[in-house]
Design an enzyme around this catalytic site. Structure first.
Site: not given
Ligand code: EPU
Length: 423
Positions: A22-23, A116, A121, A304, A396
């Site tokens: 998915k990711n 969320c 996030r 995850d 999802r």
């Molecule tokens: N964060 C910030 N600012 C930003 C971006 C992130 O503070 O601009 C913080 C987030 O709030 C969090 C941390 O940084 O505390 C890491 O977040 P990240 O941005 O890495 O998460 P994401 O990119 O939104 C992806 C996966 C998630 C997975 C996380 C961590 C996708 C589509 N989603 O989310 O997947 O948990 O990386 O590995 O790639 C899932 O599949 O169930 C899922 C939630």
């Protein structure tokens, strides 16, 4: 709304094939907006989030044609630039269209995702990086409005490791003028999969999979033609399913090279792994030993899979400590596990799981995707029936989970549940 009814207590035995990730699929679909013409993605999982990304790309003017695991995505007439609130609120990964839209079309209007279930996030790092690339950004009525004539390569140091943030910036930098250096980049295998697909289409990205990614901008990209990598989180979930039911599963297409931290912890817990030509055979004969862990960005233990490991640890022979460092609210499965008889204490970001001899089926509620997987796993090991409501979370991110589990001998049925307040 559907619910799952799991009758536990049967060891899972059989074979499970892991679907496309998915990711990896979501950023790859968004990346098609960077290319003109018909892109092709194969091994696409059939998931709600993939359909939501498809709907978003359609509103942006892309034409999608899906046959089984193959997706043809034609962006030649894609002229839209708005990712509406209705879609973004159902899936945060929608923000992945921001980088490609502003790089290719010079403008984008993308709804802010908002908080969320698993945490606040924010997307400040995505925006900070895009600004460094020369993008003008204003926040207007809940939307990020981004504009740039042509992005210009820049040095970007991310304040924290962000997966979709790194992906958004890499995609934007592909069409920028000059070179971009992204420091403190996410090293997740899904980032590497995206970069491999983009490089095959003419991008010039180096360092993917390390903390420093360098992108030399190019004038244009050819359409993508890529097979999506297998889902390491789905694979880890089925490994736990074998362990928690004390069964034996042959897991085909498990990307073991991306699961080193996870397999290490599962072996510590007493699960056995054997590589065979048909896949990795994962088995367990007795109660798991206690294993403590701290989640972290790749190559650390993935957030995850924290909830799924906790399901396994509810039955451990001692006491396990689990610390969540990525999201501030990712223990929502704990009160639900307690309903099944688990003993878990949470203080801040740390959970202490004291093993119990058995779990007993109950009614529980899924609160997010990985919490739902945790409850299914616990249900597979519990005595009697576990009723898991709100399984749309599970749909999802897990392709055909009820069929895959049933084929391995689980008793799982899907029932429709009346909406709250209706009889
Ligand atoms: N964060 C910030 N600012 C930003 C971006 C992130 O503070 O601009 C913080 C987030 O709030 C969090 C941390 O940084 O505390 C890491 O977040 P990240 O941005 O890495 O998460 P994401 O990119 O939104 C992806 C996966 C998630 C997975 C996380 C961590 C996708 C589509 N989603 O989310 O997947 O948990 O990386 O590995 O790639 C899932 O599949 O169930 C899922 C939630």
């Amino acid at each position: 709304m559907d619910k799952l009814v799991v009758t536990g207590g049967r060891p899972l035995v059989g074979r499970v094939r892991i679907s496309g990730a998915k990711n990896a699929a979501l950023p790859l679909m968004a990346a098609c907006l960077l290319c003109s013409g018909k892109s092709r993605l194969s091994n696409l999982p059939d998931l709600k989030d993939v359909r939501t990304m498809g709907a978003l790309l359609t509103t942006l003017g892309a034409r999608l044609n899906r046959r089984g695991g193959r997706l043809h995505l034609d962006t030649s007439a894609a002229a839209g630039e708005e990712a509406p609130y209705e879609l973004v609120k159902t899936m945060r990964a929608s923000v992945l269209v921001l980088g490609p839209l502003v790089a290719r079309r010079g403008q984008a209007r993308v709804s802010l995702p908002g908080g969320c279930a698993i945490g606040e996030r924010p997307i400040d790092q995505h925006l900070k990086g895009l600004e460094a690339l020369g993008c003008r950004i204003v926040l207007e009525e809940g939307y990020v409005v981004a504009e740039a004539k042509r992005l210009k390569g820049a040095e970007i140091s991310l304040d924290l490791v962000t997966v979709t943030g790194t992906e958004n910036l890499i995609m934007a930098a592909c069409l920028a003028k000059g070179a971009t250096v992204i420091r403190n980049a996410a090293r997740e295998p899904e980032v590497v999969d995206l970069c491999n697909a983009l490089n095959a289409a003419g991008a010039r990205i180096s360092g993917a999979g390390t903390a420093t990614v360098v992108v030399e901008g190019v004038e244009e990209l050819a359409p993508l033609d890529h097979r999506i990598m297998p889902d390491r989180i789905e694979a880890g979930t089925y490994m736990v399913a074998a362990g928690i039911t004390r069964g034996e599963l042959t897991i085909a297409e498990a990307p073991l090279e991306h699961l080193t931290a996870v397999v290490g912890k599962l072996k510590e817990a007493g699960l056995r792994f054997q590589q065979t030509p048909k896949g990795v055979v994962v088995s367990a004969r007795r109660a798991p030993r206690p294993v403590s862990l701290i989640t972290g960005p790749y190559p650390g233990f993935p957030t995850d899979l924290q909830a799924q490991l906790m399901a396994l640890m509810t039955l451990n022979t001692g006491s396990a400590v689990m610390q969540e460092t990525i999201f501030e609210n990712r223990f929502m499965h704990v009160p639900e596990l307690r309903r099944l008889g688990a003993e878990v204490d949470v203080t801040g970001s740390t959970a202490v799981v004291k093993g119990v001899r058995r779990l007993k089926g109950a009614q529980v509620m899924a609160t997010d995707l990985r919490a739902s997987a945790c409850l299914v796993l616990a249900g597979l090991a519990a005595e009697g029936e576990t009723h898991i409501s709100r399984v749309y979370h599970l749909d999802r991110g897990y392709e055909a989970i009820d069929q895959k589990l049933t084929a391995a001998g689980a008793q799982v049925r899907r029932e429709s549940e009346p909406a709250p307040g209706k009889k």
